[in-house]
Enzyme design. Structure first.
Site, PDB file in Angstrom:
ATOM      1  N   TYR A  82       2.964  10.036  -0.084  1.00 58.83           N
ATOM      2  CA  TYR A  82       4.029   9.571   0.808  1.00 58.83           C
ATOM      3  C   TYR A  82       5.401   9.991   0.269  1.00 58.83           C
ATOM      4  O   TYR A  82       5.864   9.477  -0.749  1.00 58.83           O
ATOM      5  CB  TYR A  82       3.978   8.053   1.008  1.00 58.83           C
ATOM      6  CG  TYR A  82       2.667   7.553   1.596  1.00 58.83           C
ATOM      7  CD1 TYR A  82       1.790   8.412   2.265  1.00 58.83           C
ATOM      8  CD2 TYR A  82       2.291   6.226   1.497  1.00 58.83           C
ATOM      9  CE1 TYR A  82       0.593   7.961   2.796  1.00 58.83           C
ATOM     10  CE2 TYR A  82       1.092   5.757   2.034  1.00 58.83           C
ATOM     11  CZ  TYR A  82       0.249   6.645   2.680  1.00 58.83           C
ATOM     12  OH  TYR A  82      -0.934   6.201   3.209  1.00 58.83           O
TER      13      TYR A  82
ATOM     14  N   TYR B  63      -5.772   0.837   8.336  1.00 62.40           N
ATOM     15  CA  TYR B  63      -4.467   1.493   8.431  1.00 62.40           C
ATOM     16  C   TYR B  63      -4.141   1.802   9.885  1.00 62.40           C
ATOM     17  O   TYR B  63      -5.034   1.782  10.748  1.00 62.40           O
ATOM     18  CB  TYR B  63      -4.356   2.691   7.488  1.00 62.40           C
ATOM     19  CG  TYR B  63      -5.060   3.995   7.807  1.00 62.40           C
ATOM     20  CD1 TYR B  63      -4.666   4.800   8.869  1.00 62.40           C
ATOM     21  CD2 TYR B  63      -6.071   4.470   6.980  1.00 62.40           C
ATOM     22  CE1 TYR B  63      -5.270   6.021   9.119  1.00 62.40           C
ATOM     23  CE2 TYR B  63      -6.685   5.703   7.220  1.00 62.40           C
ATOM     24  CZ  TYR B  63      -6.281   6.477   8.297  1.00 62.40           C
ATOM     25  OH  TYR B  63      -6.863   7.684   8.539  1.00 62.40           O
TER      26      TYR B  63
ATOM     27  N   ASP C 166       0.843  -1.206   0.000  1.00 64.00           N
ATOM     28  CA  ASP C 166       0.000   0.000   0.000  1.00 64.00           C
ATOM     29  C   ASP C 166       0.871   1.246   0.000  1.00 64.00           C
ATOM     30  O   ASP C 166       1.718   1.419   0.867  1.00 64.00           O
ATOM     31  CB  ASP C 166      -0.878   0.014   1.257  1.00 64.00           C
ATOM     32  CG  ASP C 166      -1.704   1.290   1.339  1.00 64.00           C
ATOM     33  OD1 ASP C 166      -2.761   1.335   0.679  1.00 64.00           O
ATOM     34  OD2 ASP C 166      -1.297   2.250   2.032  1.00 64.00           O
TER      35      ASP C 166
HETATM   36  P1  NDP Z   1       1.425   1.324  11.800  1.00 65.00           P
HETATM   37  O1  NDP Z   1       0.321   1.197  12.778  1.00 65.00           O
HETATM   38  O2  NDP Z   1       1.574   0.308  10.742  1.00 65.00           O
HETATM   39  O3  NDP Z   1       2.770   1.433  12.666  1.00 65.00           O
HETATM   40  C1  NDP Z   1       4.016   1.635  12.075  1.00 65.00           C
HETATM   41  C2  NDP Z   1       5.052   1.693  13.187  1.00 65.00           C
HETATM   42  O4  NDP Z   1       5.106   0.426  13.842  1.00 65.00           O
HETATM   43  C3  NDP Z   1       6.431   2.006  12.724  1.00 65.00           C
HETATM   44  O5  NDP Z   1       7.014   2.890  13.679  1.00 65.00           O
HETATM   45  C4  NDP Z   1       7.165   0.667  12.740  1.00 65.00           C
HETATM   46  O6  NDP Z   1       8.524   0.866  13.036  1.00 65.00           O
HETATM   47  C5  NDP Z   1       6.462  -0.036  13.880  1.00 65.00           C
HETATM   48  N1  NDP Z   1       6.418  -1.498  13.716  1.00 65.00           N
HETATM   49  C6  NDP Z   1       6.051  -2.197  12.632  1.00 65.00           C
HETATM   50  N2  NDP Z   1       6.088  -3.519  12.849  1.00 65.00           N
HETATM   51  C7  NDP Z   1       6.525  -3.665  14.125  1.00 65.00           C
HETATM   52  C8  NDP Z   1       6.789  -4.785  14.934  1.00 65.00           C
HETATM   53  N3  NDP Z   1       6.605  -6.033  14.476  1.00 65.00           N
HETATM   54  N4  NDP Z   1       7.240  -4.576  16.209  1.00 65.00           N
HETATM   55  C9  NDP Z   1       7.426  -3.313  16.684  1.00 65.00           C
HETATM   56  N5  NDP Z   1       7.182  -2.201  15.955  1.00 65.00           N
HETATM   57  C10 NDP Z   1       6.734  -2.380  14.677  1.00 65.00           C
HETATM   58  O7  NDP Z   1       1.319   2.820  11.201  1.00 65.00           O
HETATM   59  P2  NDP Z   1       1.221   3.477   9.779  1.00 65.00           P
HETATM   60  O8  NDP Z   1       0.799   4.874  10.034  1.00 65.00           O
HETATM   61  O9  NDP Z   1       2.420   3.286   8.971  1.00 65.00           O
HETATM   62  O10 NDP Z   1      -0.003   2.718   9.076  1.00 65.00           O
HETATM   63  C11 NDP Z   1       0.186   1.600   8.251  1.00 65.00           C
HETATM   64  C12 NDP Z   1       0.007   1.953   6.786  1.00 65.00           C
HETATM   65  O11 NDP Z   1      -1.325   2.359   6.506  1.00 65.00           O
HETATM   66  C13 NDP Z   1       0.837   3.153   6.304  1.00 65.00           C
HETATM   67  O12 NDP Z   1       2.201   2.856   6.175  1.00 65.00           O
HETATM   68  C14 NDP Z   1       0.129   3.504   5.036  1.00 65.00           C
HETATM   69  O13 NDP Z   1       0.476   2.623   3.986  1.00 65.00           O
HETATM   70  C15 NDP Z   1      -1.332   3.316   5.461  1.00 65.00           C
HETATM   71  N6  NDP Z   1      -1.941   4.555   5.971  1.00 65.00           N
HETATM   72  C16 NDP Z   1      -2.998   5.085   5.253  1.00 65.00           C
HETATM   73  C17 NDP Z   1      -3.595   6.261   5.655  1.00 65.00           C
HETATM   74  C18 NDP Z   1      -4.713   6.806   4.844  1.00 65.00           C
HETATM   75  O14 NDP Z   1      -5.101   7.965   5.063  1.00 65.00           O
HETATM   76  N7  NDP Z   1      -5.257   6.046   3.931  1.00 65.00           N
HETATM   77  C19 NDP Z   1      -3.159   6.983   6.845  1.00 65.00           C
HETATM   78  C20 NDP Z   1      -2.102   6.303   7.585  1.00 65.00           C
HETATM   79  C21 NDP Z   1      -1.554   5.153   7.141  1.00 65.00           C
HETATM   80  P3  NDP Z   1       9.700   0.031  12.287  1.00 65.00           P
HETATM   81  O15 NDP Z   1       9.779   0.588  10.898  1.00 65.00           O
HETATM   82  O16 NDP Z   1      10.874   0.355  13.128  1.00 65.00           O
HETATM   83  O17 NDP Z   1       9.327  -1.408  12.324  1.00 65.00           O
END
Ligand code: NDP
Length: 283
Positions: free
Chosen positions: A53, A192, A48
């Site tokens: 972004y 998300y 996604d």
């Molecule tokens: P998430 O809830 O997916 O959290 C991401 C965070 O979690 C990062 O800091 C990552 O750090 C950490 N993380 C991931 N996996 C683990 C793990 N196994 N253990 C510990 N920490 C972990 O947040 P997002 O805001 O990124 O949401 C997910 C996706 O949804 C986005 O990337 C985007 O593609 C989409 N999105 C869509 C929106 C919309 O308006 N349509 C708005 C917001 C998001 P690390 O990299 O260090 O693992």
């Protein structure tokens, strides 16, 4: 509930990969690329992204990560800015996304959130993109129940293939009426921020005794419990984001966790869903 299928008819993994904030820092770009690739190897074949972004940087990273892979086994999602979602700009926006992602079609193209362009115009353009073979399906994001009802009422609005909204254990407002509506219409919800941005969106979520106890029961991490919670809801597909391969692999493994009724009840007690309508949560 019907989920997505890839162009060659393969199943799409029950957990996808987000890309917000990825691809923006050259110093960690290769690690992020490796993380997405590890995720694809582990079955997370839905990626996604969005033109927003990093103003294209995440799409470019996706293009790098999928190089040499069988495109038809992947499910690529991108999003158009609301101000580009009209006849004047959407075709160029879509072309730009395709160019950055080095692909010739998207599996799903989403309106990122609702803006000033009438929904009917966006739908018309999305259907044209479909007819041109640039996208296989279209959907929306951040649309609440009333917006969805309006969308379903415009010509071909029923062709909407997904609504991507914020959903995690600490933010369950969609369970009141949006998720039931989506299920009735047979349209999947993409969740998300399923990890509440590593707990930052809800204080005490990852450290909650209920979450920690269940993690211990299954020998998994609290973040994996959060993903298992989302997966326990029919019609919802979480898209966690990670730039680190060991996290991505943990996320993929969460697809195998089955929470028991009593575990789900414990999570319910700790983080109840609201019993009344609340405005759609957004980030
Ligand atoms: P998430 O809830 O997916 O959290 C991401 C965070 O979690 C990062 O800091 C990552 O750090 C950490 N993380 C991931 N996996 C683990 C793990 N196994 N253990 C510990 N920490 C972990 O947040 P997002 O805001 O990124 O949401 C997910 C996706 O949804 C986005 O990337 C985007 O593609 C989409 N999105 C869509 C929106 C919309 O308006 N349509 C708005 C917001 C998001 P690390 O990299 O260090 O693992």
């Amino acid at each position: 509930m019907k989920y997505f299928t890839t162009a060659d008819g393969s199943a799409v993994g029950r957990i996808g990969q987000g890309t917000w904030y990825l691809g923006e820092n050259p110093a960690i770009r290769d690690d992020e690329c490796a993380a997405l690739q590890a995720g694809m190897e582990a079955g997370m074949n839905l990626l996604d992204t969005a033109e927003m972004y990093g103003e294209g940087a995440a799409e470019t990273l996706v293009g790098q990560a999928i190089r040499g892979r069988d495109r038809e086994k992947l499910f690529l999602v991108s999003k158009v800015y609301p101000f580009n979602a009209g006849r004047q700009s959407i075709f160029t926006s879509c072309e730009n996304s395709l160019r950055r992602m080095k692909t010739d079609y998207l599996d799903l193209y989403l309106l990122h959130w609702r803006g000033r362009v009438p929904l009917a115009e966006t739908v018309e353009c999305m259907e044209e993109l479909k007819a041109q073979g640039k996208i296989r399906a279209w959907g929306v994001s951040n649309l609440d129940t009333d917006d969805m009802q309006e969308l379903f009422a415009v010509p071909r609005g029923q062709n909407c293939a997904a609504n991507q909204v914020l959903y995690h254990l600490g933010s369950r407002g969609i369970e009141y009426d949006l998720l039931p509506l989506m299920r009735r219409q047979g349209v999947p919800v993409m969740a998300y921020c399923p990890l509440a941005q590593a707990g930052r969106l809800r204080r005490g979520l990852l450290s909650s005794p209920a979450v920690r106890q269940i993690a211990q029961n299954h020998g998994v991490s609290p973040t994996q419990v959060l993903l298992a919670f989302v997966l326990a809801h029919n019609g919802v597909l979480p898209i966690p984001r990670s730039g680190q391969a060991h996290h991505t692999l943990q996320n993929a493994a969460a697809a195998d966790i089955r929470l028991t009724e009593s575990e789900l009840a414990a999570l319910d007690r700790a983080f109840p869903a609201p019993a009344y309508k609340t405005p759609l949560d957004i980030v």
